[in-house]
Design a protein around this motif. Structure first.
Motif, PDB file in Angstrom:
ATOM      1  N   UNK A 185       1.462  -1.000  -0.130  1.00 31.70           N
ATOM      2  CA  UNK A 185       0.032  -0.054  -0.288  1.00 31.70           C
ATOM      3  C   UNK A 185       1.287   1.056  -0.063  1.00 31.70           C
ATOM      4  N   UNK A 186       2.258   0.949   0.887  1.00 34.38           N
ATOM      5  CA  UNK A 186       2.634   1.950   1.080  1.00 34.38           C
ATOM      6  C   UNK A 186       3.583   1.894  -0.367  1.00 34.38           C
ATOM      7  N   UNK A 190       3.023   5.311  -2.537  1.00 34.55           N
ATOM      8  CA  UNK A 190       4.743   6.435  -3.349  1.00 34.55           C
ATOM      9  C   UNK A 190       3.960   6.366  -5.076  1.00 34.55           C
ATOM     10  N   UNK A 191       3.632   5.984  -5.632  1.00 35.17           N
ATOM     11  CA  UNK A 191       3.548   5.916  -7.273  1.00 35.17           C
ATOM     12  C   UNK A 191       2.263   7.167  -7.793  1.00 35.17           C
ATOM     13  N   UNK A 192       1.112   6.882  -7.123  1.00 30.84           N
ATOM     14  CA  UNK A 192       0.647   7.738  -7.316  1.00 30.84           C
ATOM     15  C   UNK A 192       1.156   9.372  -6.710  1.00 30.84           C
ATOM     16  N   UNK A 193       1.521   9.506  -5.788  1.00 35.15           N
ATOM     17  CA  UNK A 193       1.872  10.846  -5.574  1.00 35.15           C
ATOM     18  C   UNK A 193       3.284  11.067  -6.761  1.00 35.15           C
ATOM     19  N   UNK A 197       2.878  14.678  -9.439  1.00 39.90           N
ATOM     20  CA  UNK A 197       4.080  15.578  -9.519  1.00 39.90           C
ATOM     21  C   UNK A 197       4.462  15.852 -11.128  1.00 39.90           C
ATOM     22  N   UNK A 198       4.934  14.807 -11.713  1.00 36.21           N
ATOM     23  CA  UNK A 198       5.283  14.310 -13.108  1.00 36.21           C
ATOM     24  C   UNK A 198       4.083  15.387 -13.877  1.00 36.21           C
ATOM     25  N   UNK A 199       3.098  14.881 -13.793  1.00 34.80           N
ATOM     26  CA  UNK A 199       1.589  15.839 -14.137  1.00 34.80           C
ATOM     27  C   UNK A 199       1.907  16.963 -13.590  1.00 34.80           C
TER      28      UNK A 199
END
Length: 298
Positions: A185-186, A190-193, A197-199
């Motif tokens: 889940x962690x 992290x991947x979502x955040x 940021x990249x977007x």
């Protein structure tokens, strides 16, 4: 030279009408007067008229005598009258034949129209039957295809159609859930955040669309003695962020006066027409007024 002497020498025959009249009388006297000839011609015309009257009277008298003889004799029906009656009978029979033929043609048309009406009625009844069948078919199919859905408090409730085996699998899945969280889940957070940021960075790198407009200004001088080159220099001296001057030309107005017509491109968020007018009209020695001749969005 007097007037009399002048007229005496002229070759003009003043007495010619008198000589002509004398000559006419002479020849009439020699040939005899024309009066008898005129009387003879009149007498012949009168004789012709009298003869015509006599002929008319004779013809009228003969017609009267023939009419009287016919009335007194009263002969039987002549052949001419028989022919006239026969012709009238034949004409009446011909009219009767035409009427009969017309009546027969009208009867035939009436029969054909009756047949057409009957065919239309049959087709209309067939269409009504088909429409009735089509209207009944959806009502019969809808209950079987879609079973009624129960409602509670205005919201539809899903019916449980799963089998007992599926229910057992769902219970097993509930048992496998880790209530205290895990490393997976962690990592997903992290991947979502990172993707967010990249977007945001990509969006920030994209150049923003700048709204621009093309403006055509008419700058009018005070009189024909104004230095137009100096006026244009003053106008182009107006500088601002988002302002770019273009081509210009002198347009005659009248009485030897010319106005300066100059184009420019501005950014709508930074430069406006009011600001341009205020800045240009500050040159009071050269500029009388400023008008916007054209305004187009780019």
């Amino acid at each position: 030279m007097s007037a009399v002497d002048f007229l005496a020498k002229e070759k003009i025959w003043f007495d010619k009408p008198r000589y002509d009249e004398a000559e006419r009388r002479f020849y009439e006297h020699m040939n005899g007067s024309p009066q008898p000839t005129k009387d003879a011609g009149a007498n012949t015309i009168l004789q012709d008229i009298a003869r015509a009257r006599e002929n008319i009277q004779k013809s009228l008298a003969g017609l009267k005598t023939t009419l009287c003889n016919r009335g007194s004799a009263q002969p039987p029906i002549s052949q001419h009258s028989q022919l006239s009656t026969g012709s009238s009978i034949s004409s009446s029979s011909a009219d009767h034949g035409e009427l009969v033929s017309r009546i027969k043609s009208l009867e035939l048309e009436n029969q054909s129209l009756h047949k057409v009406v009957e065919n239309l009625r049959a087709a209309l009844s067939k269409l009504e039957c088909r429409v009735a069948v089509l209207e009944k078919s959806p009502a019969a199919v809808s209950p079987a295809s879609a079973p009624p859905v129960p409602y509670t408090n205005g919201t539809a409730v899903q019916q449980k159609t799963s089998t007992p085996a599926k229910e057992e699998e769902e219970e097993d899945d509930d048992d496998d859930i880790d209530l205290f969280g895990s490393d997976e889940d962690e990592e997903a957070d992290k991947l979502k955040e990172q993707r967010l940021k990249e977007y945001a960075e990509k969006k920030a790198k994209k150049p923003a669309i700048i709204a621009k407009s093309s403006i055509l200004l008419d700058v009018k001088p005070w009189d024909d003695e104004t230095d137009m080159a100096k006026l244009e220099e003053c106008v182009r001296s107006v500088q601002a962020d988002g302002l770019l001057w273009g081509t210009s030309k002198l347009v005659p107005v009248g009485y030897g006066i010319k106005k300066l017509q100059i184009a420019c491109v501005v950014e709508d968020d930074k430069v406006g027409t009011d600001m341009l007018e205020e800045e240009i009209t500050k040159f009071e020695d050269y500029v009388q007024s400023v008008d916007v001749a054209a305004f187009n969005k780019i």
